[in-house]
Design a protein around this motif. Structure first.
Motif, PDB file in Angstrom:
ATOM      1  N   ARG A 113      29.819 -13.648   9.938  1.00 42.53           N
ATOM      2  CA  ARG A 113      29.847 -14.723  10.775  1.00 42.53           C
ATOM      3  C   ARG A 113      31.168 -15.375  11.216  1.00 42.53           C
ATOM      4  N   LEU A 114      31.251 -15.837  12.408  1.00 43.29           N
ATOM      5  CA  LEU A 114      32.501 -16.595  12.909  1.00 43.29           C
ATOM      6  C   LEU A 114      32.226 -17.730  13.474  1.00 43.29           C
ATOM      7  N   ASN A 115      32.850 -18.837  13.011  1.00 44.66           N
ATOM      8  CA  ASN A 115      32.804 -20.230  13.470  1.00 44.66           C
ATOM      9  C   ASN A 115      34.193 -20.695  13.903  1.00 44.66           C
ATOM     10  N   THR A 116      34.237 -21.001  15.326  1.00 50.41           N
ATOM     11  CA  THR A 116      35.732 -21.403  15.771  1.00 50.41           C
ATOM     12  C   THR A 116      35.566 -22.993  15.923  1.00 50.41           C
ATOM     13  N   PHE A 117      36.878 -23.520  15.838  1.00 48.04           N
ATOM     14  CA  PHE A 117      36.744 -25.043  16.018  1.00 48.04           C
ATOM     15  C   PHE A 117      37.914 -25.434  16.952  1.00 48.04           C
ATOM     16  N   LYS A 118      37.575 -26.307  17.801  1.00 48.32           N
ATOM     17  CA  LYS A 118      38.301 -26.609  19.007  1.00 48.32           C
ATOM     18  C   LYS A 118      39.232 -28.032  18.185  1.00 48.32           C
ATOM     19  N   LYS A 119      38.612 -28.869  17.395  1.00 51.85           N
ATOM     20  CA  LYS A 119      39.210 -29.927  16.893  1.00 51.85           C
ATOM     21  C   LYS A 119      39.231 -29.636  15.496  1.00 51.85           C
TER      22      LYS A 119
END
Length: 114
Positions: free
Chosen positions: A43-49
């Motif tokens: 699974r892949l979680n991206t973060f903007k902050k």
């Protein structure tokens, strides 16, 4: 089981899409010969902050959760191969890391075990 959870800065998707990154991590895990291909979950979680060292620097960190029973040497090799693959894909990202934690067989349960 096993679970590979990738936390990363959202901007890395400018280089490769999520599916490709997931596929590459899956292939490295499969090629390790430690897991059944059909059991590997990525699974892949991206973060903007985010903040890395009190600055906005791109990062990738893989958290692997696997069933106990692999040796330290096997786990170290798996971490190294995944970090090598990510470094190959993202040569300009300085913050690439991975860690592995073990599921304890005695306390693990999934639906098929009910």
């Amino acid at each position: 089981m096993p679970h590979f959870i990738v936390d990363c800065s959202e901007s890395i998707l400018a280089s490769y899409d999520e599916e490709y990154i997931i596929e590459q991590i899956h292939l490295v895990a499969e090629n390790s010969d430690l897991f059944d291909n059909n059991d590997i979950k990525v699974r892949l979680n991206t973060f903007k902050k985010y903040s890395v060292g009190n600055a906005r620097q791109d990062f990738i960190h893989v958290f692997a959760h696997i069933m106990q029973g692999r040796t330290t040497k096997q786990k170290a090799a798996l971490s190294q191969h995944i970090v090598e693959k990510l470094t190959e894909l993202f040569p300009d990202i300085a913050n690439i890391a991975m860690n592995i934690s073990d599921f304890e067989k005695a306390t693990y349960c999934n639906r098929s075990m009910l």
